[in-house]
Design a protein around this motif. Structure first.
Motif, mmCIF file in Angstrom:
data_model
loop_
_atom_site.group_PDB
_atom_site.id
_atom_site.type_symbol
_atom_site.label_atom_id
_atom_site.label_comp_id
_atom_site.label_asym_id
_atom_site.label_seq_id
_atom_site.Cartn_x
_atom_site.Cartn_y
_atom_site.Cartn_z
ATOM 1 N N CYS A 143 -10.343 8.874 31.204
ATOM 2 C CA CYS A 143 -9.467 7.884 31.821
ATOM 3 C C CYS A 143 -8.741 7.115 30.729
ATOM 4 O O CYS A 143 -9.102 7.170 29.562
ATOM 5 N N VAL A 144 -7.731 6.401 31.136
ATOM 6 C CA VAL A 144 -6.964 5.556 30.227
ATOM 7 C C VAL A 144 -7.756 4.272 30.020
ATOM 8 O O VAL A 144 -8.321 3.724 30.973
ATOM 9 N N ALA A 145 -7.817 3.814 28.787
ATOM 10 C CA ALA A 145 -8.515 2.570 28.476
ATOM 11 C C ALA A 145 -7.661 1.405 28.960
ATOM 12 O O ALA A 145 -6.633 1.101 28.384
ATOM 13 N N ASP A 146 -8.104 0.790 30.061
ATOM 14 C CA ASP A 146 -7.296 -0.280 30.650
ATOM 15 C C ASP A 146 -8.082 -1.569 30.843
ATOM 16 O O ASP A 146 -7.621 -2.482 31.515
ATOM 17 N N GLY A 147 -9.269 -1.638 30.286
ATOM 18 C CA GLY A 147 -10.053 -2.860 30.388
ATOM 19 C C GLY A 147 -11.071 -2.879 31.508
ATOM 20 O O GLY A 147 -11.852 -3.806 31.616
ATOM 21 N N ALA A 148 -11.075 -1.861 32.362
ATOM 22 C CA ALA A 148 -12.037 -1.831 33.476
ATOM 23 C C ALA A 148 -13.412 -1.403 32.960
ATOM 24 O O ALA A 148 -13.510 -0.517 32.119
ATOM 25 N N PRO A 149 -14.474 -2.017 33.455
ATOM 26 C CA PRO A 149 -15.827 -1.607 33.046
ATOM 27 C C PRO A 149 -16.088 -0.141 33.416
ATOM 28 O O PRO A 149 -15.671 0.323 34.480
ATOM 29 N N THR A 150 -16.770 0.564 32.529
ATOM 30 C CA THR A 150 -16.981 1.999 32.742
ATOM 31 C C THR A 150 -17.748 2.301 34.020
ATOM 32 O O THR A 150 -17.414 3.248 34.728
ATOM 33 N N ALA A 151 -18.775 1.524 34.341
ATOM 34 C CA ALA A 151 -19.562 1.792 35.553
ATOM 35 C C ALA A 151 -18.691 1.701 36.801
ATOM 36 O O ALA A 151 -18.815 2.510 37.722
ATOM 37 N N GLU A 152 -17.787 0.733 36.825
ATOM 38 C CA GLU A 152 -16.875 0.591 37.968
ATOM 39 C C GLU A 152 -15.906 1.761 38.044
ATOM 40 O O GLU A 152 -15.586 2.256 39.129
ATOM 41 N N ARG A 153 -15.421 2.216 36.885
ATOM 42 C CA ARG A 153 -14.482 3.348 36.872
ATOM 43 C C ARG A 153 -15.161 4.629 37.351
ATOM 44 O O ARG A 153 -14.577 5.420 38.077
ATOM 45 N N ILE A 154 -16.419 4.852 36.940
ATOM 46 C CA ILE A 154 -17.149 6.043 37.378
ATOM 47 C C ILE A 154 -17.349 6.005 38.890
ATOM 48 O O ILE A 154 -17.106 6.994 39.583
ATOM 49 N N ALA A 155 -17.778 4.874 39.402
ATOM 50 C CA ALA A 155 -17.981 4.738 40.854
ATOM 51 C C ALA A 155 -16.678 4.947 41.607
ATOM 52 O O ALA A 155 -16.641 5.637 42.640
ATOM 53 N N ALA A 156 -15.584 4.391 41.102
ATOM 54 C CA ALA A 156 -14.282 4.539 41.756
ATOM 55 C C ALA A 156 -13.824 5.994 41.735
ATOM 56 O O ALA A 156 -13.287 6.495 42.725
ATOM 57 N N PHE A 157 -14.048 6.696 40.605
ATOM 58 C CA PHE A 157 -13.677 8.112 40.525
ATOM 59 C C PHE A 157 -14.457 8.916 41.559
ATOM 60 O O PHE A 157 -13.882 9.711 42.295
ATOM 61 N N CYS A 158 -15.759 8.709 41.614
ATOM 62 C CA CYS A 158 -16.594 9.462 42.557
ATOM 63 C C CYS A 158 -16.156 9.218 44.005
ATOM 64 O O CYS A 158 -16.049 10.164 44.793
ATOM 65 N N ARG A 159 -15.892 7.972 44.345
ATOM 66 C CA ARG A 159 -15.415 7.666 45.709
ATOM 67 C C ARG A 159 -14.079 8.348 45.978
ATOM 68 O O ARG A 159 -13.867 8.929 47.040
ATOM 69 N N ALA A 160 -13.176 8.287 45.011
ATOM 70 C CA ALA A 160 -11.825 8.816 45.203
ATOM 71 C C ALA A 160 -11.811 10.330 45.405
ATOM 72 O O ALA A 160 -10.985 10.852 46.156
ATOM 73 N N VAL A 161 -12.714 11.040 44.724
ATOM 74 C CA VAL A 161 -12.715 12.506 44.834
ATOM 75 C C VAL A 161 -13.786 13.017 45.790
ATOM 76 O O VAL A 161 -13.904 14.220 46.014
ATOM 77 N N GLY A 162 -14.585 12.111 46.332
ATOM 78 C CA GLY A 162 -15.556 12.496 47.341
ATOM 79 C C GLY A 162 -16.801 13.184 46.828
ATOM 80 O O GLY A 162 -17.336 14.081 47.474
ATOM 81 N N ILE A 163 -17.277 12.757 45.660
ATOM 82 C CA ILE A 163 -18.546 13.313 45.167
ATOM 83 C C ILE A 163 -19.567 12.184 45.058
ATOM 84 O O ILE A 163 -19.209 11.014 44.920
ATOM 85 N N ASP A 164 -20.821 12.559 45.096
ATOM 86 C CA ASP A 164 -21.907 11.608 44.947
ATOM 87 C C ASP A 164 -22.127 11.349 43.458
ATOM 88 O O ASP A 164 -21.958 12.256 42.634
ATOM 89 N N GLN A 165 -22.523 10.153 43.117
ATOM 90 C CA GLN A 165 -22.758 9.844 41.703
ATOM 91 C C GLN A 165 -23.894 10.664 41.105
ATOM 92 O O GLN A 165 -24.009 10.764 39.886
ATOM 93 N N SER A 166 -24.708 11.299 41.940
ATOM 94 C CA SER A 166 -25.773 12.164 41.416
ATOM 95 C C SER A 166 -25.193 13.411 40.742
ATOM 96 O O SER A 166 -25.898 14.094 40.008
ATOM 97 N N GLU A 167 -23.917 13.709 40.982
ATOM 98 C CA GLU A 167 -23.273 14.860 40.343
ATOM 99 C C GLU A 167 -22.729 14.521 38.960
ATOM 100 O O GLU A 167 -22.190 15.376 38.277
ATOM 101 N N VAL A 168 -22.892 13.275 38.548
ATOM 102 C CA VAL A 168 -22.510 12.840 37.205
ATOM 103 C C VAL A 168 -23.702 13.092 36.292
ATOM 104 O O VAL A 168 -24.789 12.580 36.526
ATOM 105 N N THR A 169 -23.510 13.912 35.264
ATOM 106 C CA THR A 169 -24.621 14.276 34.375
ATOM 107 C C THR A 169 -24.647 13.457 33.086
ATOM 108 O O THR A 169 -25.626 13.477 32.361
ATOM 109 N N TRP A 170 -23.562 12.770 32.772
ATOM 110 C CA TRP A 170 -23.481 11.902 31.592
ATOM 111 C C TRP A 170 -22.500 10.794 31.905
ATOM 112 O O TRP A 170 -21.492 11.008 32.585
ATOM 113 N N ARG A 171 -22.801 9.598 31.432
ATOM 114 C CA ARG A 171 -21.931 8.434 31.631
ATOM 115 C C ARG A 171 -21.632 7.794 30.282
ATOM 116 O O ARG A 171 -22.516 7.717 29.424
ATOM 117 N N ALA A 172 -20.416 7.304 30.126
ATOM 118 C CA ALA A 172 -20.074 6.562 28.914
ATOM 119 C C ALA A 172 -20.933 5.306 28.856
ATOM 120 O O ALA A 172 -21.386 4.814 29.892
#
Length: 118
Positions: free
Chosen positions: A72-101
């Motif tokens: 993602c583009v570095a825009d000041g948003a906290p990483t945890a919020e960006r990951i959650a927003a990405f998962c919601r937007a594309v319709g996947i569960d956060q359990s499908e995330v294998t690594w987080r920044a």
């Protein structure tokens, strides 16, 4: 979610946000384009625009571990919020995330700040 071209990715600071399981990505129906960048070598990229913003999905040739990187583009948003927003937007569960920044905010000037504790 809408796939857009590589030219739609803005110039500037971006960073790896997360890695999702490869088997989650085919559901998106994306076309990955070959791309070669200094320091990254050959990889395949799909850019998507979602309600949560613009994301680059990258698969490296010879990557050390399986998975599709989400950038993602570095825009000041906290990483945890960006990951959650990405998962919601594309319709996947956060359990499908294998690594987080790491849990920090990356600003568009390249500086990183950790969230306040307590």
């Amino acid at each position: 979610m809408e796939q857009v071209g590589l030219a739609d990715w803005p110039e500037g600071l971006d960073f790896a946000l997360a890695v999702v399981r490869d088997d989650a990505v085919p559901r998106f129906g994306l076309r990955f384009e070959a791309c070669e960048e200094d320091g990254l070598g050959l990889h395949f990229v799909a850019i998507v625009r979602t309600e949560a913003g613009l994301f680059a999905l990258r698969r490296g040739v010879g990557a050390p571990a399986p998975g599709t990187q989400v950038w993602c583009v570095a825009d000041g948003a906290p990483t945890a919020e960006r990951i959650a927003a990405f998962c919601r937007a594309v319709g996947i569960d956060q359990s499908e995330v294998t690594w987080r920044a790491p849990s920090e905010t990356v600003r568009n000037d390249g500086a990183a700040t950790r969230p306040a504790e307590g």
